[in-house]
Design an enzyme around this catalytic site. Structure first.
Site, PDB file in Angstrom:
ATOM      1  N   GLU A  46       7.051  -4.624  26.141  1.00  0.00           N
ATOM      2  CA  GLU A  46       7.931  -3.775  26.948  1.00  0.00           C
ATOM      3  C   GLU A  46       7.162  -2.614  27.578  1.00  0.00           C
ATOM      4  OE1 GLU A  46      10.805  -4.300  28.053  1.00  0.00           O
ATOM      5  OE2 GLU A  46      11.394  -6.007  26.842  1.00  0.00           O
ATOM      6  N   TYR A 129      15.363   2.948  28.279  1.00  0.00           N
ATOM      7  CA  TYR A 129      15.322   1.494  28.416  1.00  0.00           C
ATOM      8  C   TYR A 129      14.495   0.842  27.309  1.00  0.00           C
ATOM      9  CZ  TYR A 129      13.788  -3.069  29.577  1.00  0.00           C
ATOM     10  OH  TYR A 129      13.487  -4.402  29.456  1.00  0.00           O
ATOM     11  N   ASP A 147      17.477  -1.498  32.749  1.00  0.00           N
ATOM     12  CA  ASP A 147      16.383  -1.203  33.688  1.00  0.00           C
ATOM     13  C   ASP A 147      16.884  -1.450  35.115  1.00  0.00           C
ATOM     14  OD1 ASP A 147      16.496  -3.921  33.933  1.00  0.00           O
ATOM     15  OD2 ASP A 147      14.398  -4.295  33.452  1.00  0.00           O
TER      16      ASP A 147
END
Ligand code: SF4
Length: 359
Positions: A46, A129, A147
């Site tokens: 991520e 996020y 996002d």
């Protein structure tokens, strides 16, 4: 629009069914319905995917993981090695935060990531996020991970007329209402995939979308209108006068801008202050570097900065041999102007004043 409980459940089920058939195979992912993946790998992927495409991240993720396969190994690595491994991925603050986060988790959490969104949010480099995504995917927490892709899908689903970023809170609340109590990690990844592969910024593939029947953007016939963009703010306009003073041997008089403000400290031809209205005759007289016979060019030079547009009226004059302009500055030979470090605006000014013979 506020979804009823039933419609939210139905939307989540339809998305999870779609995900079972269309999930992207990504190296940091478990297949749909599988056990939760290693938090270290989810977090690493991520962070790498922030501002970077999947195609770029794929090989770099594999290389990074081969070098530092565990959180402890990353925490023990020198920051210089991590930065060097990150080279080419850009946004180097991510690498610094990654390393700082690994050290904190190793030292203060006995090598285990916090398993809540709030606990993750407190770590370096984990914004809303990323914290939501790791909490949902790695720990099965029922939280929203929103996002840009997800914002687009939800803005279309509900045909949200409020522009971004004002619509963000409503979008986040809507996602939170849709996350199912079981498989929230799959739901988060399904929504990401829907945005990446189907509800794309241009030409969304609505006919293949599991949410088409409920989608107000699709029903409107113009899903691409959403999310609504904020109206562009009018850029500020500034005006000024630039003085191109030359000598009979062609040399040009250059000064330096004050160290603060736009183009601070850079070389320039003298100018008036750049003001909201065209400068007065008195201001022009004061800023003029010499009491020469000035000729005004018919067209101003226009230049756009990030937040404002500038129109500079150009005045040109030749100073008699031996004449000395007022204030600090230097005569630059015409042939040496390319080495004067002039900003683009001043190159444009000289180009206009010297008839295309500027640096
Ligand atoms: S129906 Fe079309 S606009 Fe609506 S969510 Fe699906 S792909 Fe996006």
């Amino acid at each position: 629009m506020q979804a009823t409980r039933t419609s939210a459940r139905r939307l989540a089920s339809a998305l999870l069914r779609w995900y079972a058939r269309h999930a992207r195979a990504l190296p940091w992912r478990e297949p749909p319905g599988a056990k939760s993946p290693d938090p270290y790998r989810v977090w690493l992927s991520e962070v790498m995917l922030q501002q970077t495409t999947v195609a770029t991240v794929r090989p770099r993720y594999a290389r990074f993981l081969a070098r530092w396969p565990t959180l402890d190994s990353l925490a023990a690595a020198p920051i210089e090695d991590v930065l060097a491994e990150w080279a080419g991925l850009g946004y180097y603050a991510r690498a610094r935060n990654l390393h700082a986060c690994a050290r904190i988790v190793a030292a203060e959490h006995r090598g285990r990531f916090p398993d809540s969104e709030a606990g993750l949010r407190a770590l370096p480099g984990l914004g809303d996020y990323t914290a939501g995504a790791v909490a949902a995917i790695a720990f099965g927490r029922k939280v929203a991970a929103v996002d840009g892709n997800v914002e687009r899908v939800i803005a279309r689903l509900d045909a949200i007329a409020t522009p971004l970023p004002a619509a963000r809170a409503a979008i986040r609340a809507r996602v939170a209402s849709l996350v199912p109590p079981s498989r929230p990690g799959d739901f988060a990844q399904a929504l990401m995939d829907l945005g990446a592969t189907t509800c794309t910024p241009r030409q969304p593939r609505c006919l293949l979308c599991p949410w088409r029947a409920a989608c107000r953007g699709f029903a409107s016939g113009e899903p691409e209108r959403y999310p609504v963009k904020p109206a562009k703010r009018a850029r500020a306009m500034r005006h000024g006068v630039a003085f191109v003073l030359t000598r009979s041997d062609g040399a040009v008089w250059l000064t330096r801008r004050e160290s603060r403000g736009l183009l601070g400290g850079m070389r320039q031809v003298p100018t008036t202050a750049w003001t909201a209205t065209p400068p007065s005759a008195a201001a022009i007289r004061v800023a003029s570097p010499a009491g020469a016979s000035w000729r005004k060019l018919p067209d101003p030079v226009r230049h756009g900065f990030t937040h404002l547009d500038l129109a500079l009226e150009i005045r040109v004059a030749r100073l008699a041999n031996g004449g000395r302009p007022r204030g600090d500055g230097a005569w630059w030979p015409r042939a040496g102007l390319a080495q004067a470090g002039l900003p683009t605006l001043m190159r444009k000014v000289l180009d206009a004043a010297l008839g295309g013979r500027a640096p």
